[in-house]
Design a protein around this motif. Structure first.
Motif, short mmCIF file in Angstrom:
data_model
loop_
_atom_site.label_atom_id
_atom_site.label_comp_id
_atom_site.label_asym_id
_atom_site.label_seq_id
_atom_site.Cartn_x
_atom_site.Cartn_y
_atom_site.Cartn_z
N PHE A 33 82.99 19.91 63.40
CA PHE A 33 82.15 18.78 63.42
C PHE A 33 80.97 19.12 63.78
O PHE A 33 80.03 18.31 63.55
CB PHE A 33 82.99 17.20 64.57
CG PHE A 33 84.10 16.48 63.90
CD1 PHE A 33 85.18 17.41 63.92
CD2 PHE A 33 83.64 15.93 62.93
CE1 PHE A 33 86.97 16.50 63.17
CE2 PHE A 33 84.89 15.28 61.76
CZ PHE A 33 86.27 15.42 62.02
N ARG A 34 80.73 19.99 64.56
CA ARG A 34 80.04 20.39 65.55
C ARG A 34 79.10 21.67 65.80
O ARG A 34 78.21 22.30 66.35
CB ARG A 34 79.77 19.68 67.02
CG ARG A 34 79.97 18.16 67.28
CD ARG A 34 80.36 18.13 68.32
NE ARG A 34 81.15 16.04 68.50
CZ ARG A 34 81.94 15.83 68.58
NH1 ARG A 34 82.54 16.24 68.47
NH2 ARG A 34 82.02 13.98 68.47
N ASP A 35 79.99 21.83 65.47
CA ASP A 35 79.29 24.12 64.64
C ASP A 35 78.12 23.73 64.15
O ASP A 35 77.79 22.79 63.39
CB ASP A 35 80.27 24.47 64.38
CG ASP A 35 82.12 24.78 65.15
OD1 ASP A 35 82.85 25.08 64.72
OD2 ASP A 35 81.63 24.75 66.37
N GLY A 89 78.28 21.99 60.61
CA GLY A 89 79.68 21.14 61.20
C GLY A 89 79.71 19.62 59.94
O GLY A 89 78.45 19.50 59.37
N TRP A 139 79.33 16.96 60.89
CA TRP A 139 77.95 16.25 61.41
C TRP A 139 76.77 15.90 61.20
O TRP A 139 75.93 15.63 61.57
CB TRP A 139 78.58 15.46 63.11
CG TRP A 139 79.82 14.70 63.45
CD1 TRP A 139 80.28 14.07 64.32
CD2 TRP A 139 80.29 13.57 62.33
NE1 TRP A 139 81.91 13.80 64.21
CE2 TRP A 139 81.72 13.30 62.99
CE3 TRP A 139 79.99 13.25 60.66
CZ2 TRP A 139 82.32 12.24 62.49
CZ3 TRP A 139 81.28 12.67 60.88
CH2 TRP A 139 81.58 11.94 60.90
N THR A 140 76.24 17.78 60.67
CA THR A 140 75.16 18.07 60.09
C THR A 140 74.74 17.89 58.96
O THR A 140 73.88 17.60 58.51
CB THR A 140 75.27 19.62 60.42
OG1 THR A 140 76.25 20.29 59.44
CG2 THR A 140 75.69 20.57 61.65
N SER A 169 85.90 20.92 71.24
CA SER A 169 84.49 20.81 72.04
C SER A 169 84.75 20.79 73.46
O SER A 169 83.51 20.57 73.91
CB SER A 169 83.71 20.79 71.27
OG SER A 169 83.54 19.42 70.86
N ASN A 197 83.92 16.70 73.16
CA ASN A 197 82.33 16.23 73.64
C ASN A 197 83.37 14.94 73.53
O ASN A 197 81.93 13.94 73.78
CB ASN A 197 81.82 17.09 72.32
CG ASN A 197 80.99 17.66 72.56
OD1 ASN A 197 80.18 17.00 73.12
ND2 ASN A 197 81.00 18.78 72.65
#
Ligand code: APR
Length: 228
Positions: free
Chosen positions: A20-22, A25, A27-28, A172, A174
């Motif tokens: 998701f957040r790499d 990811g 969410w990018t 992560s 988060n």
């Protein structure tokens, strides 16, 4: 000895499923407010179903990697291992794990927003699908969205009360409540270990960390636990 393992998207990264957040990811590429909240679903259910149909197809095309298989072997070999995942894919099960606790739900399941009935999701879900139980056209993926209560929390906290070793793999740290599990485990006197591609921002909360791709780091750790 109770070992509680929490996995995140990183364990499925080498199987080709995005995190998701790499840097590239999910969410990018997508606005999580549009595809991972009840409000987003209410605004545009068709867009949300399309998003999850694509993720479901990705999962079908993915294969469990060595980390999933190693955890499957660990869960099969030891009764005192509890596997909790934030992931909605079924790669733990296809890697041999049973009794997996999916705290964020499962892509393979469908939910009726009107009557709470759950059933095995078809490959392609449509907002026009009537609920098999009540007939209402209010079907959604059985996944937990931001702002909703994760599943099986009582069972997880009961297990956490007895935990001796807490291991976070490929997450992560988060998103709460999962991000708080390491602190809960430490308060219960457990040792804590982070297995991740690289140290996370939560690294300081763990007693120890081992870093590298899950498909390499996890099997080595499982070999150690099983004395192989
Ligand atoms: N091996 C091990 N770890 C990896 C690998 C790999 N090959 N590739 C990436 N990682 C790590 C990253 O370093 C990162 O720490 O996996 C972690 C992925 O973090 P996130 O993308 O934030 O995913 P996750 O922690 O599972 O997110 C938690 O957030 O959006 C919600 O519901 C969603 O369940 C998800 C939750």
């Amino acid at each position: 000895m109770t070992i509680l393992i929490l996995t995140g998207a990183g364990i499925s990264a080498e199987s080709g499923l995005g995190t998701f957040r790499d840097k590239d990811g999910l969410w990018t590429k997508y606005d999580l407010n549009e595809v991972a909240t009840p409000e987003g679903f209410a605004r545009n259910p068709k867009h949300v179903q399309t998003f999850y149909n694509a993720r479901r197809a990705n999962c079908r095309g993915a294969t469990p990697n060595a980390a999933h298989v190693a955890l499957g072997q660990l869960v099969s070999a030891r009764e005192d291992v509890i596997l909790v995942t934030q992931n909605v894919d079924d790669l733990h099960e296809r890697g041999g794990a049973t009794g997996v606790i999916h705290m964020h739900g499962e892509l393979a399941r469908a939910l009726c927003a009107a009557c709470d009935h759950r059933w095995d999701a078809p490959d392609e879900m449509s907002v026009d699908d009537p609920c098999p139980a009540c007939g209402t056209k209010a079907t959604r993926p059985d996944v937990v969205w931001f702002g909703e209560m994760p599943y099986h929390m009582e069972r997880i906290y009961d297990a956490m009360a007895e935990v001796d070793l807490f291991v976070a793999i490929g997450t992560s740290g988060n998103v709460y409540p999962a991000a708080g599990f390491v602190t809960e485990a430490k308060q219960n006197g457990a040792e804590t270990l982070e297995l991740n591609l690289e140290p996370t921002d939560a690294r300081g909360l763990f007693d120890a960390g081992r870093y590298g791709p899950a498909s390499q780091v996890v099997p080595l750790w499982v070999d150690e636990v099983l004395g192989r």
